[in-house]
Write an enzyme that holds these catalytic residues in place. Structure first.
Site, short mmCIF file in Angstrom:
data_model
loop_
_atom_site.label_atom_id
_atom_site.label_comp_id
_atom_site.label_asym_id
_atom_site.label_seq_id
_atom_site.Cartn_x
_atom_site.Cartn_y
_atom_site.Cartn_z
N TYR A 144 37.47 51.67 29.12
CA TYR A 144 38.67 53.31 29.53
C TYR A 144 39.59 53.31 30.12
O TYR A 144 39.85 54.67 30.04
CB TYR A 144 37.11 53.33 30.61
N ASP A 145 40.23 52.45 31.03
CA ASP A 145 40.90 52.61 31.96
C ASP A 145 42.43 52.98 31.10
O ASP A 145 43.51 54.12 31.59
CB ASP A 145 41.57 51.44 32.58
N GLY A 147 42.12 53.41 27.84
CA GLY A 147 42.17 54.96 27.64
C GLY A 147 42.54 55.73 27.76
O GLY A 147 43.12 56.71 27.03
N LYS A 148 41.96 55.79 29.05
CA LYS A 148 42.62 57.03 29.67
C LYS A 148 43.89 57.69 29.75
O LYS A 148 44.68 58.35 29.92
CB LYS A 148 41.42 57.49 30.49
N GLY A 206 28.74 47.06 50.57
CA GLY A 206 28.02 48.62 50.24
C GLY A 206 29.29 49.17 51.55
O GLY A 206 29.17 50.26 51.58
N PRO A 274 36.73 48.79 42.31
CA PRO A 274 37.88 49.22 43.52
C PRO A 274 36.79 48.83 44.37
O PRO A 274 35.85 49.78 44.72
CB PRO A 274 37.77 51.17 42.76
N ARG A 275 37.85 49.08 46.01
CA ARG A 275 37.90 49.88 47.05
C ARG A 275 37.42 50.23 47.71
O ARG A 275 36.05 51.04 48.55
CB ARG A 275 38.05 48.23 47.72
N ARG A 277 38.03 54.60 47.15
CA ARG A 277 38.20 56.01 46.40
C ARG A 277 38.43 57.42 46.52
O ARG A 277 36.83 58.09 46.91
CB ARG A 277 37.57 55.53 44.75
#
Length: 319
Positions: A144-145, A147-148, A206, A274-275, A277
């Site tokens: 996905y990453d 590809g985009k 979390g 990812p930590r 965003r």
């Protein structure tokens, strides 16, 4: 009236865009192969005289006489895009090629839906458009990453080489009604688990953060990018809500709003998750007529919870 094609038009974002553009008096073609899109998302539009639905996979060429193209077709949740990673990359790359080819043929304009995933697990916070990202090209999310990222490259090449009028939007975490109940995204997961009285599963400790954007704000930003910016402005433009929350805070908010007795449990963090965003939306504010997210998290969650309550009363079946 404009004649507009929306690939992925039966999906979560695409169906909202179909509604908005039809409401503005446009002629809309919805293109979808229903891999992640749902007919239920657009069923109420079928009787509209300016709405047309075509079942088609954009990895294969398609031709229509249109003035604008919104290329949204691609599975966007990890559960779906990792199910068939080769197909995911094909959709991003071959799909972009086919949609760009149609825009070139029609001398039209195309908006490419990209993603905050192009930044990977970012080393710069918040993320600005000029940041090139920190992406693992070999990981389970790379289909996905990358590809985009390739799709963005193709968009810029068509703009430079063929003069196609192109726009790139980098979409940050978006939620709202019509999300798939089984898509595995954090907002839908937490809401459905809370409404069912199940444990709420948090991957990791979390403390990782996300910025959550309500669907109406995204659609507004996309339309402004397509309609209100000069032809020589391609983007990319971050469209997201800059207010940052930890995943733990989101879980507690959902529990409170649903009145659930669900308990929070922790599971191992997935690979390359990812930590942090958070979008820097300075460019969007400058170029999109002072665009600003207007729906804050608590209000958006209430609307989304109401939608999922209706779906669950029907046994999880969408109409």
């Amino acid at each position: 009236m404009k004649r507009i094609l929306i690939s992925g038009g039966a999906g979560f974002i695409g169906s909202h865009l179909c509604e908005r553009l039809l409401g503005e008096g446009n002629d809309v073609i919805c293109l979808d192969n229903y891999f992640t899109g749902h007919k239920s998302n657009i069923r109420h539009l079928l009787a509209h005289p300016n709405f047309e639905v075509v079942r088609h996979d954009i990895i294969y060429p398609y031709t229509a006489e249109v003035e604008e193209i919104y290329n949204l077709a691609c599975p966007a949740s990890p559960i779906y895009y990792q199910h068939d990673p080769i197909k995911t990359t094909q959709t991003s790359v071959l799909g972009a090629l086919n949609m760009l080819g149609m825009a070139k043929y029609n001398r039209g304009k195309i908006l490419q839906a990209s993603t905050s995933e192009v930044y990977g697990d970012p080393l710069i916070h918040p993320q600005k458009e000029e940041y090139w990202g920190h992406v693992n090209p070999l990981g389970v999310r790379s289909c996905y990453d990358e590809g985009k990222r390739c799709a963005e490259s193709l968009v810029m090449s068509y703009h430079r080489q063929h003069g196609v009028r192109t726009k790139i939007v980098r979409i940050f975490n978006t939620y709202g009604p019509k999300m798939d109940i089984n898509d595995g995204r954090v907002v839908s997961n937490f809401i459905v688990q809370a409404l069912r009285g199940e444990d709420i599963t948090i991957y990791g400790d979390g403390n990782q953060t996300r910025s959550f954007q309500y669907i109406d704000d995204l659609v507004e930003g996309m339309i402004r990018l397509m309609d209100d910016t000069p032809d020589d402005f391609t983007g990319p433009v971050n469209i997201g809500n800059p207010h940052e929350f930890t995943i733990g805070e989101l879980a507690r908010e959902v529990i409170e709003l649903t009145g659930s007795r669900s308990q929070i449990v922790h599971l191992p963090l997935p690979e390359d998750d990812p930590r942090q965003r958070q979008p820097d939306i300075t460019l969007a504010r400058q170029m999109l007529g002072n665009w600003e997210p207007t729906v804050q998290l608590r209000e958006g969650l209430r609307k989304t919870i109401g939608y999922f309550e209706e779906v669950l009363t029907r046994g999880g079946v969408r109409r």
